[in-house]
Design an enzyme around this catalytic site. Structure first.
Site, PDB file in Angstrom:
ATOM      1  N   LYS A 161      27.713   8.276  55.479  1.00  0.00           N
ATOM      2  CA  LYS A 161      28.671   7.218  55.160  1.00  0.00           C
ATOM      3  C   LYS A 161      30.044   7.820  54.872  1.00  0.00           C
ATOM      4  CE  LYS A 161      30.105   5.158  51.494  1.00  0.00           C
ATOM      5  NZ  LYS A 161      31.513   4.905  51.865  1.00  0.00           N
ATOM      6  N   GLU A 164      41.485  15.999  36.678  1.00  0.00           N
ATOM      7  CA  GLU A 164      41.835  16.208  38.081  1.00  0.00           C
ATOM      8  C   GLU A 164      42.860  15.149  38.495  1.00  0.00           C
ATOM      9  OE1 GLU A 164      38.775  15.385  41.141  1.00  0.00           O
ATOM     10  OE2 GLU A 164      39.336  17.318  41.996  1.00  0.00           O
ATOM     11  N   GLU A 177      28.986  17.958  45.409  1.00  0.00           N
ATOM     12  CA  GLU A 177      30.234  18.721  45.413  1.00  0.00           C
ATOM     13  C   GLU A 177      31.297  17.791  44.846  1.00  0.00           C
ATOM     14  OE1 GLU A 177      33.583  19.808  45.949  1.00  0.00           O
ATOM     15  OE2 GLU A 177      33.363  19.780  48.144  1.00  0.00           O
ATOM     16  N   CYS A 188      39.738  19.152  46.301  1.00  0.00           N
ATOM     17  CA  CYS A 188      38.927  19.374  45.100  1.00  0.00           C
ATOM     18  C   CYS A 188      39.119  20.782  44.550  1.00  0.00           C
ATOM     19  CB  CYS A 188      37.464  19.095  45.388  1.00  0.00           C
ATOM     20  SG  CYS A 188      36.901  19.794  46.925  1.00  0.00           S
TER      21      CYS A 188
HETATM   22  P1  NAI Z   1      34.611   8.284  45.073  1.00  0.00           P
HETATM   23  O1  NAI Z   1      33.733   9.320  44.479  1.00  0.00           O
HETATM   24  O2  NAI Z   1      34.525   6.889  44.561  1.00  0.00           O
HETATM   25  O3  NAI Z   1      34.338   8.209  46.656  1.00  0.00           O
HETATM   26  C1  NAI Z   1      33.664   9.192  47.410  1.00  0.00           C
HETATM   27  C2  NAI Z   1      32.633   8.544  48.314  1.00  0.00           C
HETATM   28  O4  NAI Z   1      31.596   7.973  47.511  1.00  0.00           O
HETATM   29  C3  NAI Z   1      33.153   7.397  49.172  1.00  0.00           C
HETATM   30  O5  NAI Z   1      32.521   7.457  50.430  1.00  0.00           O
HETATM   31  C4  NAI Z   1      32.699   6.171  48.403  1.00  0.00           C
HETATM   32  O6  NAI Z   1      32.553   5.018  49.199  1.00  0.00           O
HETATM   33  C5  NAI Z   1      31.365   6.627  47.880  1.00  0.00           C
HETATM   34  N1  NAI Z   1      30.874   5.898  46.695  1.00  0.00           N
HETATM   35  C6  NAI Z   1      31.597   5.246  45.750  1.00  0.00           C
HETATM   36  N2  NAI Z   1      30.784   4.732  44.810  1.00  0.00           N
HETATM   37  C7  NAI Z   1      29.512   5.069  45.157  1.00  0.00           C
HETATM   38  C8  NAI Z   1      28.223   4.853  44.574  1.00  0.00           C
HETATM   39  N3  NAI Z   1      28.082   4.176  43.421  1.00  0.00           N
HETATM   40  N4  NAI Z   1      27.145   5.357  45.190  1.00  0.00           N
HETATM   41  C9  NAI Z   1      27.257   6.054  46.323  1.00  0.00           C
HETATM   42  N5  NAI Z   1      28.443   6.291  46.930  1.00  0.00           N
HETATM   43  C10 NAI Z   1      29.567   5.801  46.356  1.00  0.00           C
HETATM   44  O7  NAI Z   1      36.095   8.810  44.981  1.00  0.00           O
HETATM   45  P2  NAI Z   1      37.444   7.933  44.963  1.00  0.00           P
HETATM   46  O8  NAI Z   1      37.266   6.705  44.132  1.00  0.00           O
HETATM   47  O9  NAI Z   1      37.868   7.743  46.349  1.00  0.00           O
HETATM   48  O10 NAI Z   1      38.440   8.933  44.231  1.00  0.00           O
HETATM   49  C11 NAI Z   1      38.478   8.989  42.809  1.00  0.00           C
HETATM   50  C12 NAI Z   1      38.804  10.381  42.323  1.00  0.00           C
HETATM   51  O11 NAI Z   1      37.729  11.225  42.633  1.00  0.00           O
HETATM   52  C13 NAI Z   1      40.012  11.041  42.963  1.00  0.00           C
HETATM   53  O12 NAI Z   1      41.186  10.697  42.323  1.00  0.00           O
HETATM   54  C14 NAI Z   1      39.670  12.490  42.817  1.00  0.00           C
HETATM   55  O13 NAI Z   1      40.051  12.953  41.545  1.00  0.00           O
HETATM   56  C15 NAI Z   1      38.169  12.529  42.946  1.00  0.00           C
HETATM   57  N6  NAI Z   1      37.724  12.879  44.292  1.00  0.00           N
HETATM   58  C16 NAI Z   1      37.234  14.134  44.504  1.00  0.00           C
HETATM   59  C17 NAI Z   1      36.858  14.518  45.772  1.00  0.00           C
HETATM   60  C18 NAI Z   1      36.342  15.877  46.040  1.00  0.00           C
HETATM   61  O14 NAI Z   1      36.479  16.362  47.144  1.00  0.00           O
HETATM   62  N7  NAI Z   1      35.700  16.522  45.105  1.00  0.00           N
HETATM   63  C19 NAI Z   1      36.992  13.634  46.920  1.00  0.00           C
HETATM   64  C20 NAI Z   1      37.452  12.317  46.589  1.00  0.00           C
HETATM   65  C21 NAI Z   1      37.814  11.986  45.320  1.00  0.00           C
END
Ligand code: NAI
Ligand code: MG
Length: 506
Positions: free
Chosen positions: A205, A410, A279, A313
């Site tokens: 996804k 972050e 991750e 990240c």
């Molecule tokens: P997120 O963690 O909500 O999104 C990442 C993925 O998880 C997306 O595909 C989303 O649709 C999915 N997702 C969301 N809720 C879920 C759930 N309950 N169960 C399963 N999958 C789910 O990240 P978001 O809201 O886009 O960004 C928020 C913050 O997270 C950012 O500001 C940043 O600090 C951090 N982040 C860190 C990343 C990394 O590479 N470690 C990548 C993206 C965000």
């Protein structure tokens, strides 16, 4: 009709393999320096069992270009039933796929890698449109590295037994993968390539704000004649992700994203026989010692925090510089930051593109405001930003203390926080004073010091006299709240196999 920010629009032409006939028109987006066009459909379905299907939900949502705020295309919102169909397709494809020889699986992976290379420009342009990152980066980093991951893992597909001597590696089974928006294609490659090499099948996804390159990757799978159901792509928001990780027929979940959602997923798989790798976020320390080659270190620090708008990240978001060179180093950084070109991501001279979403922009603004409120000193060079789209000026805080929010949370944006140290011991202490532990960087002229410091830093990757350099052979992953499990290298493949004693029959 949905329009992109392109000048040319040539409707009603079928291009390449993206078969989905919803009667929509094709649109063409053109990169200024290129004569090639990228065909984008009005609407995309789900890729399940080797076919493009309409979502059972009947719902679609738009993905926009963050540099213009214009809609690029609509993608399907997969619900629980769609997710179930995808998992069943992966389950059905599993026996034949895992029975293939490693040699044959390698052939498919090599093919995918080569097609990705051939279509590199198209992928770079599409990624830049959907994500907002500069074409310089998609062209030189994201797409080549994505291809490298398929090449690298193709090389292991027939050598898994060499990786785990004396044991019999077997695929884990059906793998559910959830990826974020900051490196949409690259994260898809990181996750899909090792899973397939080891004989697993996949339901992946993509993030809701950047789904187009993962969908385009399905065209590559079709072109490579990857057997139906080996990779399935379901688009949607967090609810789609939640449905995927809760599906009872999954054998493994791999997630990259926020620490918050990582914890949710951990709860969702608790007590089930499901392997999990996470991750998550980071707050990397970037240490600069007084004996470092300072001009090179400036370049490293800039790359560390402003690459991909800081949506990384492992970004080097905490610069901790030796007190004796602090003032000089900050002056050099300020001069260098004034030269960062922010603007049209499709312009090949652009260094920093658009912030990925309005949501992320709000998050960055909020944290920057907290830095000001808590008394850190903000520096932002003069920088004209485009009128439409989401933008943020490259920013640096000095006078930051360990307790400031900008030093602990972050930001995931182009914001550097600077503090100082006097001794190597203090540098290590400050670097480790974080709830994360994904990456770190050290700039010094002394090899012995590099080893001394690196061995004391609790982070999955420690760069020395460089930063944000990636390689498929190098394992990537975190400590503490940055998650667990590794991606890339031999360690990365470990997460996609079950090991049995080699003495067992069969
Ligand atoms: P997120 O963690 O909500 O999104 C990442 C993925 O998880 C997306 O595909 C989303 O649709 C999915 N997702 C969301 N809720 C879920 C759930 N309950 N169960 C399963 N999958 C789910 O990240 P978001 O809201 O886009 O960004 C928020 C913050 O997270 C950012 O500001 C940043 O600090 C951090 N982040 C860190 C990343 C990394 O590479 N470690 C990548 C993206 C965000
Ligand atoms: Mg979220």
């Amino acid at each position: 009709m949905a329009k992109t920010d392109n000048k040319t629009s040539v409707p009603k032409r079928r291009a390449n393999n993206g078969k989905l006939s919803f009667g929509g028109k094709w649109q063409y987006a053109k990169a200024p320096e290129s004569t090639d066009h990228v065909a984008i459909e009005d609407r995309y379905g789900l890729f399940i069992g080797g076919a493009w299907v309409r979502p059972k939900s009947g719902k679609y949502f738009a993905t926009i270009n963050p540099a213009t705020e214009k809609k690029i295309a609509e993608v399907a919102q997969a619900n629980k039933k769609d997710v179930d169909a995808a998992v069943q397709a992966a389950k059905k494809a599993l026996p034949a796929w895992r029975k293939l020889s490693g040699d044959d699986r390698a052939r498919f992976l090599f093919r995918i890698a080569r097609i990705l290379q051939e279509r590199a420009r198209e992928f770079a342009v599409l990624e830049t449109l959907d994500n907002g990152k500069p074409i310089k980066e998609t062209r030189d980093v994201d797409v080549p590295l994505a291809a490298q991951h398929f090449f690298y893992h193709a090389g292991w597909a027939d050598k898994l037994e060499l990786l785990f001597p004396g044991e019999k590696p077997e695929p884990v089974g059906v793998v559910g993968q959830i990826i974020p928006w900051n490196f949409p294609l690259l994260m898809a490659a990181w996750k899909i390539a090792p899973a397939l090499a080891a004989g697993n099948t996949v339901v992946i996804k993509p993030a809701e704000t950047s789904p187009l390159t993962a969908l385009r990757l399905c065209e590559v799978f079709e072109q490579a004649e990857l057997p139906a159901g080996v990779v399935n792509v379901v688009t949607g928001d967090g609810s789609t992700g939640a449905a995927l990780v809760r599906h009872p027929d999954l054998n493994k979940v791999a997630f990259t994203g926020s620490t918050e959602v990582g914890k949710e997923i951990q709860k969702a798989v608790a007590g089930r026989s499901v392997d999990l790798t996470l991750e998550l976020g980071g707050k990397a320390a970037h240490l600069v010692f007084e004996d470092a080659a300072l001009d090179q270190a400036v370049e490293g620090v800039v790359r560390g925090i402003f690459f991909n708008q800081g949506h990384v990240c492992c970004a080097g978001s905490r610069l901790i510089v030796q007190e004796s060179v602090h003032d000089l180093f900050v002056r050099k950084l300020q001069r260098r930051m004034a030269r960062i070109r922010v603007g049209d991501p499709l312009d090949k001279n652009t260094d920093m593109g658009a912030i990925h979403s309005s949501e992320q922009l709000m998050r960055i603004r909020g944290l920057v405001q907290s830095g000001v409120d808590e008394g850190a000193v903000l520096f932002q060079p003069k920088c004209a930003l485009p009128k439409n789209g989401f933008w943020f000026v490259p920013s640096m805080f000095t006078g930051v203390t360990q307790s400031h929010r900008i030093s602990r949370e972050e930001i995931f944006g182009p914001v550097l926080s600077v503090s100082t140290f006097r001794t190597p011991e203090e540098a290590v202490k400050k670097a480790n004073d974080t709830s994360y532990g994904l990456s770190a960087g050290i700039w010094t002229d002394k090899g012995a010091r590099i080893l001394w410091v690196a061995s004391r830093i609790r982070a999955g990757i420690v760069w020395n006299n460089t930063f944000n350099l990636f390689d498929a052979a190098s394992p990537f992953g975190g400590y503490q709240e940055s998650g667990f499990g590794r991606e890339g290298g031999r360690q990365g493949l470990r997460a996609y196999v079950k090991l049995r004693s080699g003495l067992l029959p069969g």
